[in-house]
Scaffold this motif. Structure first.
Motif, short mmCIF file in Angstrom:
data_model
loop_
_atom_site.label_atom_id
_atom_site.label_comp_id
_atom_site.label_asym_id
_atom_site.label_seq_id
_atom_site.Cartn_x
_atom_site.Cartn_y
_atom_site.Cartn_z
N MET A 1 6.66 3.89 6.99
CA MET A 1 5.54 4.80 7.28
C MET A 1 5.14 5.42 5.96
O MET A 1 5.92 6.19 5.39
N GLU A 2 3.98 5.06 5.45
CA GLU A 2 3.61 5.55 4.12
C GLU A 2 2.28 6.31 4.16
O GLU A 2 1.43 6.08 5.01
N ARG A 3 2.12 7.19 3.18
CA ARG A 3 0.85 7.87 2.87
C ARG A 3 0.21 8.57 4.09
O ARG A 3 -0.99 8.40 4.34
N PRO A 4 0.98 9.35 4.86
CA PRO A 4 0.37 10.03 6.01
C PRO A 4 -0.72 11.03 5.58
O PRO A 4 -0.54 11.75 4.59
N GLY B 1 8.88 -6.51 6.02
CA GLY B 1 8.32 -6.23 4.70
C GLY B 1 6.97 -5.54 4.83
O GLY B 1 6.82 -4.60 5.63
N TYR B 2 5.98 -6.03 4.07
CA TYR B 2 4.64 -5.42 4.12
C TYR B 2 3.63 -6.34 4.81
O TYR B 2 2.44 -6.26 4.56
N ASP B 3 4.15 -7.25 5.69
CA ASP B 3 3.25 -8.24 6.29
C ASP B 3 2.35 -7.70 7.40
O ASP B 3 1.24 -8.19 7.59
N ARG C 1 -3.19 -1.29 4.21
CA ARG C 1 -1.95 -0.84 3.55
C ARG C 1 -2.21 0.56 2.98
O ARG C 1 -2.46 1.49 3.73
N ASP C 2 -2.19 0.74 1.64
CA ASP C 2 -2.41 2.10 1.10
C ASP C 2 -3.71 2.66 1.68
O ASP C 2 -4.73 1.95 1.73
N MET C 3 -3.65 3.92 2.08
CA MET C 3 -4.83 4.46 2.76
C MET C 3 -4.97 5.96 2.56
O MET C 3 -4.04 6.66 2.16
N ASN D 1 -7.26 -2.72 -5.90
CA ASN D 1 -7.06 -1.27 -5.92
C ASN D 1 -6.11 -0.83 -4.81
O ASN D 1 -6.17 -1.32 -3.69
N GLU D 2 -5.26 0.13 -5.14
CA GLU D 2 -4.37 0.78 -4.17
C GLU D 2 -4.58 2.28 -4.26
O GLU D 2 -5.34 2.77 -5.11
N ALA D 3 -3.87 3.02 -3.42
CA ALA D 3 -3.74 4.47 -3.54
C ALA D 3 -5.07 5.22 -3.62
O ALA D 3 -5.26 6.06 -4.49
N THR E 1 0.99 -2.34 -8.86
CA THR E 1 2.21 -2.74 -9.58
C THR E 1 3.44 -2.20 -8.85
O THR E 1 4.37 -1.68 -9.47
N GLY E 2 3.43 -2.29 -7.53
CA GLY E 2 4.58 -1.84 -6.74
C GLY E 2 4.82 -0.35 -6.93
O GLY E 2 3.90 0.46 -6.80
N TRP E 3 6.07 0.01 -7.24
CA TRP E 3 6.40 1.43 -7.44
C TRP E 3 6.16 1.86 -8.89
O TRP E 3 6.35 3.04 -9.22
N ASP E 4 5.81 0.93 -9.75
CA ASP E 4 5.61 1.28 -11.17
C ASP E 4 4.21 1.84 -11.39
O ASP E 4 3.24 1.36 -10.79
N SER F 1 2.38 8.28 -12.83
CA SER F 1 2.24 8.62 -11.42
C SER F 1 1.18 7.73 -10.77
O SER F 1 0.50 6.95 -11.45
N GLN F 2 1.07 7.87 -9.45
CA GLN F 2 0.08 7.10 -8.68
C GLN F 2 -0.62 8.03 -7.70
O GLN F 2 0.05 8.78 -6.97
N SER F 3 -1.92 7.97 -7.65
CA SER F 3 -2.71 8.87 -6.80
C SER F 3 -2.28 8.82 -5.34
O SER F 3 -1.84 7.78 -4.85
N ARG G 1 5.25 10.47 -8.53
CA ARG G 1 6.08 9.80 -9.53
C ARG G 1 7.24 9.21 -8.72
O ARG G 1 8.17 9.92 -8.35
N TRP G 2 7.11 7.93 -8.37
CA TRP G 2 8.09 7.31 -7.47
C TRP G 2 9.43 7.10 -8.18
O TRP G 2 9.47 6.83 -9.39
N LYS G 3 10.51 7.14 -7.40
CA LYS G 3 11.86 6.82 -7.92
C LYS G 3 12.46 5.81 -6.96
O LYS G 3 13.24 6.18 -6.07
C1 DGJ Z 1 2.50 0.84 -4.01
C2 DGJ Z 1 1.95 1.69 -2.92
O1 DGJ Z 1 0.98 2.52 -3.46
C3 DGJ Z 1 3.06 2.50 -2.29
O2 DGJ Z 1 2.53 3.34 -1.30
C4 DGJ Z 1 4.06 1.53 -1.73
O3 DGJ Z 1 3.46 0.79 -0.72
C5 DGJ Z 1 4.57 0.62 -2.83
N1 DGJ Z 1 3.46 -0.06 -3.45
C6 DGJ Z 1 5.53 -0.40 -2.30
O4 DGJ Z 1 5.90 -1.27 -3.33
#
Ligand code: DGJ
Length: 375
Positions: free
Chosen positions: A105-108, A131-133, A208-210, A257-259, A277-280, A314-316, A335-337
């Protein structure tokens, strides 16, 4: 000089009263119980004199990015000091539930619906073990910003409906685009021309990201990474914010684009996103448009200064307006860890708008007073 004085006062208050009086991006951020805030990929609403911050409750260790508890909520009057209101949408023990413990459950994001008087939460939902399917958007509802939220259902948005501005020839493009090699110019063109929109037409588009955005006229939109994260979709929500009207458009096709995070100032819509770029961390992007339906003009990287190419590591996640302050917008990022997700920290920065372009500059420490000094 004035700035140094206010920071000094902040330190004295923090020391004497144990209170936070400034933002310290990327640092540990203690709640009113003295515990690091656990509300990642979050969003904010303001209701009845109080800000509410909702986010992913992460746990320790590598598995801590899956939902083992649910969505957390914190409340604050001043944006510096946050009280833990607990888990407001709980994962379920029932293994058949879509939000069973161990799902993603992400980005509520929570919005208030003036017509129904309900708080509505949207989030990115991935089914346990897949996974993320699944790439779905989940929705939950509550009578109160403090919850509890009741899970309603999940969607693959816009099943069987073309975007509003989709060219006629894209609706039935020839099947010979299927075997194109990824990331070649022909493949990117095929994505732009709707190859993945057609692929997901029957099943519904990926989400996905929303984020969720409520406009001045109370219309709300889900803005989601779709088409294997290659294209953002903006999907209008029904008046109760619980479903889709089936009116939707694509933003930056094949732009990866994500986030997404969005705000509006002086009639102009602005969006800040990240790359994928995943969590990076990576370099943020920005866009503007006179209409939510576009065209969205690319404005490039909004960040300036050291580590601007990594969005200051960081990621928005969200952008919100300081209550009652027409020109004060705060950029929220994570700033993901990934090795120990609970340690993830928050990067909040003031947004400066110059010549219709959002600008982010790093600050080790800042206060809401800095908005006035920037004028
Ligand atoms: C980047 C996304 O912005 C995050 O919310 C998360 O889904 C990660 N990817 C997972 O790798």
């Amino acid at each position: 000089m004035k700035l140094k004085y206010s920071i000094l006062i902040s330190f004295i208050c923090a020391f004497v009263f144990g209170q936070n009086n400034h933002f310290a991006p990327g640092k540990e951020w203690k709640d009113t119980d003295g515990v690091h805030i656990n509300a990642h990929g979050g969003g904010i609403i303001f209701m009845d004199g109080t800000y509410y911050w909702y986010g992913e409750f992460k746990t320790e260790g590598k598995g801590g990015n899956t939902a083992l508890k649910g969505v957390s909520c914190y409340s604050s009057k001043d944006l510096y000091n946050w009280k833990n209101e607990g888990i407001v949408l709980k994962v379920e023990e029932d293994r058949n539930s879509e939000i069973t413990k161990g799902c993603i459950m992400e980005r509520p994001k929570v919005v208030f619906n003036k017509k129904t008087g309900k708080c509505v939460m949207w989030f990115h939902l991935e089914l346990k073990g897949q996974g993320y399917d699944a790439a779905m958007a989940g929705v939950a509802i509550s009578d109160s910003p403090k919850g509890p939220f009741t899970y309603i259902k999940s969607y693959r948005p816009n099943k069987g409906v073309w975007p509003i501005d989709f060219k006629e020839e894209f609706k039935s493009a020839s099947a010979n685009t299927q075997n194109l090699k990824s990331w070649t110019p022909d493949w990117l063109t095929a994505i732009q021309n709707g190859m993945l929109v057609r692929r997901d037409f029957q099943k519904g588009q990926m989400s996905r990201d929303m984020t969720v955005y409520v406009d001045d006229n109370e219309k709300a939109y889900l803005i989601h990474s779709s088409e294997d994260n290659l294209t953002l979709h903006i999907s209008e929500l029904t008046d109760d914010y619980l479903d889709f009207t089936q009116k939707w458009t694509r933003v930056a096709p094949a732009g990866h684009n994500e986030a997404p995070a969005i705000f509006k100032k002086d009639g102009m819509y602005y969006m800040i996103t990240s790359g994928c770029t995943g969590w990076d961390p990576n370099e943020a992007r920005s866009f503007k448009s006179e209409s939510i339906w576009g065209p969205w003009e690319s404005l490039g990287n909004p960040s300036f200064g050291k580590d601007a190419e990594l969005t200051f590591h960081s990621q928005s996640t969200y952008i919100f307006q300081v209550q009652g302050k027409k020109d004060q917008f705060i950029f929220m990022a994570d700033r993901w860890k990934p090795d120990n997700p609970i340690e993830g920290s928050y990067v909040w920065l003031p947004i400066i708008i110059e010549n219709e372009k959002p600008i982010l500059k790093w600050s080790d420490e800042w206060t809401l007073d800095d908005f006035n000094q920037k004028k």
